[in-house]
Motif scaffolding. Structure first.
Motif, PDB file in Angstrom:
ATOM      1  N   UNK A  42      29.870  68.128  18.703  1.00  0.00           N
ATOM      2  CA  UNK A  42      28.658  67.519  18.132  1.00  0.00           C
ATOM      3  C   UNK A  42      29.026  66.680  16.907  1.00  0.00           C
ATOM      4  N   UNK A  43      28.123  65.797  16.456  1.00  0.00           N
ATOM      5  CA  UNK A  43      28.416  65.050  15.222  1.00  0.00           C
ATOM      6  C   UNK A  43      28.626  65.985  14.026  1.00  0.00           C
ATOM      7  N   UNK A  44      28.121  67.233  14.115  1.00  0.00           N
ATOM      8  CA  UNK A  44      28.314  68.187  13.021  1.00  0.00           C
ATOM      9  C   UNK A  44      29.442  69.174  13.324  1.00  0.00           C
ATOM     10  N   UNK A  45      30.300  68.823  14.280  1.00  0.00           N
ATOM     11  CA  UNK A  45      31.484  69.647  14.566  1.00  0.00           C
ATOM     12  C   UNK A  45      31.424  70.302  15.938  1.00  0.00           C
ATOM     13  N   UNK A  46      32.547  70.968  16.307  1.00  0.00           N
ATOM     14  CA  UNK A  46      32.577  71.693  17.581  1.00  0.00           C
ATOM     15  C   UNK A  46      31.681  72.910  17.475  1.00  0.00           C
ATOM     16  N   UNK A  47      30.749  73.055  18.424  1.00  0.00           N
ATOM     17  CA  UNK A  47      29.819  74.184  18.370  1.00  0.00           C
ATOM     18  C   UNK A  47      29.584  74.729  19.776  1.00  0.00           C
TER      19      UNK A  47
ATOM     20  N   UNK B 185      23.416  66.311  25.847  1.00  0.00           N
ATOM     21  CA  UNK B 185      23.336  65.216  26.827  1.00  0.00           C
ATOM     22  C   UNK B 185      22.916  63.912  26.135  1.00  0.00           C
ATOM     23  N   UNK B 186      21.972  64.012  25.191  1.00  0.00           N
ATOM     24  CA  UNK B 186      21.535  62.795  24.491  1.00  0.00           C
ATOM     25  C   UNK B 186      22.680  62.202  23.672  1.00  0.00           C
ATOM     26  N   UNK B 187      23.346  63.069  22.918  1.00  0.00           N
ATOM     27  CA  UNK B 187      24.428  62.588  22.051  1.00  0.00           C
ATOM     28  C   UNK B 187      25.546  61.973  22.896  1.00  0.00           C
ATOM     29  N   UNK B 188      25.883  62.651  23.977  1.00  0.00           N
ATOM     30  CA  UNK B 188      26.993  62.184  24.798  1.00  0.00           C
ATOM     31  C   UNK B 188      26.682  60.850  25.477  1.00  0.00           C
ATOM     32  N   UNK B 189      25.390  60.635  25.753  1.00  0.00           N
ATOM     33  CA  UNK B 189      25.003  59.428  26.498  1.00  0.00           C
ATOM     34  C   UNK B 189      24.714  58.244  25.577  1.00  0.00           C
ATOM     35  N   UNK B 190      24.612  58.515  24.277  1.00  0.00           N
ATOM     36  CA  UNK B 190      24.116  57.496  23.338  1.00  0.00           C
ATOM     37  C   UNK B 190      25.181  56.438  23.026  1.00  0.00           C
ATOM     38  N   UNK B 191      24.822  55.174  23.242  1.00  0.00           N
ATOM     39  CA  UNK B 191      25.736  54.070  22.886  1.00  0.00           C
ATOM     40  C   UNK B 191      24.950  53.005  22.175  1.00  0.00           C
TER      41      UNK B 191
END
Ligand code: ATP
Length: 443
Positions: free
Chosen positions: A257-262, A315-321
């Protein structure tokens, strides 16, 4: 500059994925509401998991147990004792609260925010209480379930008797869970009301290790199948001293995640902890007679447990460009940062957008509405006629719509439309009569 999480939060609100709970009253902390697009996407995630489990495995069945259960369940599971408590410490100066296990080993006496003194650690039970019946007294006190799996364990015998399943077999369930988290946060990552998808496999103790290894791989495959970038996923084997008390083995699936591995999901070999305790507390015989080996034993349980909301965020974070200067060649697009949500097609909230080229030509609008009527029983569609066609494509890209159909003047002559692919931006013409077959092949 906003970071990715802030951008996602803003996109979610702007486009109707997620809103803060009770927002008009100033918001209710750590609870969220899924809006029109959010609920579609959440349903898609759940359907994908449910199908993967129940349709593709003949020995897995589903269940939908109640949220409120006998308090005995939570005594047997260990939730009402130390097993389900977090260590809570509070800063005496800024009064910020921390989970004991979040503080670094060497700074357990100093507040990481302001350097102030911390209180002694207190055990803080995460179970939420409520009352049933008209009198709010101890005897009528019950708990909102803190995990869905207990509903599965207490129905082990029912399922066994009513389905004639034989070990190894599994039961899966999707449902709400509630935890009075000390430090909720990171948007929908950690909430007090959330949804879980849990799967419990009942097996011969001798086979539990093999099933554990099988299921941790299967779960990773599911994420990869849904397009999550491999480099953002990892499996972490948890050593004995850090495992949940019931776990003989534990692997966390983590996402970057943008705030680290979770953690997003836990895979556990829970041994016979659950059935043996429920047998003890309920007085029922929960042992299984294995006809093949002629043994009687408490089945071991291999569990996979994931939070729907957590992976929704993933899913949102991974897909966001973001594409600065724009992918489309229109002059307005060049000035902007275009957002592209490269969601897996099966998860996208809207599958097909239907766009008349212009809205002031009656014949085009009429034809576009006809196309919409034809397609909508089969796919979740959105009809949109407002704004330039470039702007409408960008609006759909931002919410991850895989296909956009444009109805133009050629449509009126040739009965075909252009179909635009979100990722490739390729446009092809296709006959209206072939649309449903073509789209069915894509999903
Ligand atoms: P964490 O260490 O993050 O609190 P956990 O190990 O307590 O999680 P489990 O009890 O194993 O979590 O629950 C299984 C899954 O349920 C987690 O992997 C997560 O996806 C989800 N989950 C647990 N607590 C929450 C929460 N407060 N908000 C959202 N999802 C949660």
């Amino acid at each position: 500059m906003a970071n990715t999480l802030e951008k996602i939060v803003s996109l979610c609100k702007r486009r109707g994925f997620i809103y803060q709970s009770s927002e008009i009253y100033g918001g209710f902390g750590s609870c969220y509401d899924f809006g029109p697009l959010g609920v579609e996407m959440k349903n898609n995630i759940k359907k994908s998991w449910w199908d993967e489990m129940t349709k593709l495995h003949e020995n897995i069945v589903g269940l939908d147990a109640s949220i409120l259960m006998s308090s005995e369940v939570w005594k047997a599971s260990g939730h009402l004792t130390a097993g389900f408590a977090d260590e809570l410490v509070e800063c005496k100066s800024c009064h910020k609260r921390f989970k004991g296990d979040e503080l670094k080993e060497n700074s357990r006496d100093k507040c990481p925010e302001c350097g102030g003194k911390l209180t002694e650690a207190k055990q803080f039970n995460l179970m939420m209480k409520t009352f049933v019946g008209p009198v709010e007294e101890k005897a009528s006190q019950v708990y909102l379930r803190a995990e869905t799996c207990q509903g599965i364990y207490v129905n082990f015998l029912n399922v066994l008797d009513s389905t004639r399943m034989k070990i190894p077999f599994g039961i899966c369930q999707i449902g709400k869970a509630f935890r009075n988290e000390i430090t909720p946060g990171n948007f929908i990552y950690r909430m007090r009301e959330f949804e879980q998808m849990e799967f419990q496999l009942f097996c011969n103790p001798k086979e539990a290790d093999n099933f554990f290894d099988y299921w941790k791989k299967e779960r990773m495959k599911w994420y990869e199948k849904l397009g999550v970038k491999k480099e953002n996923l990892r499996l972490v084997e948890i050593p004995k001293e850090k495992r949940a008390h019931y776990a003989k083995r534990q692997v966390d699936i983590e996402y970057n995640f943008p705030f680290g591995w979770r953690e997003i999901e836990g895979v556990h070999n829970r041994g016979d902890w659950d059935l043996s305790n429920h047998a003890k507390y309920s007085g029922k015989d929960l042992k299984y007679f294995d006809e093949t080996t002629k043994e009687k034993y408490f089945p071991y349980i291999v569990e996979t447990s994931v939070g729907v909301d957590r992976i929704f965020l993933m899913f949102l974070i991974d897909a966001y460009e973001e594409i600065s200067g724009g992918r489309t060649k229109t002059t307005e697009a060049k000035k902007e940062i275009e957002v592209l949500l490269k969601l897996h097609k099966s998860l996208a909230p809207i599958k097909v957008a239907i766009l008349p080229l212009v809205k002031n030509k009656e014949e085009l609008v009429k034809k576009a509405k006809e196309v919409y009527e034809t397609i909508k029983p089969f796919f979740t569609c959105q009809y949109d006629e407002v704004g330039s066609i470039g702007r409408r494509y960008r609006r759909q890209d931002e919410i991850g719509t895989p296909f956009a159909l444009t109805i133009d003047f050629e449509t009126l002559e040739k009965s075909d439309v252009t179909i635009r692919d979100r990722d490739l931006m390729k446009q092809e013409r296709i006959k209206i009569e072939n649309l449903i077959t073509k789209l069915k092949g894509e999903f």
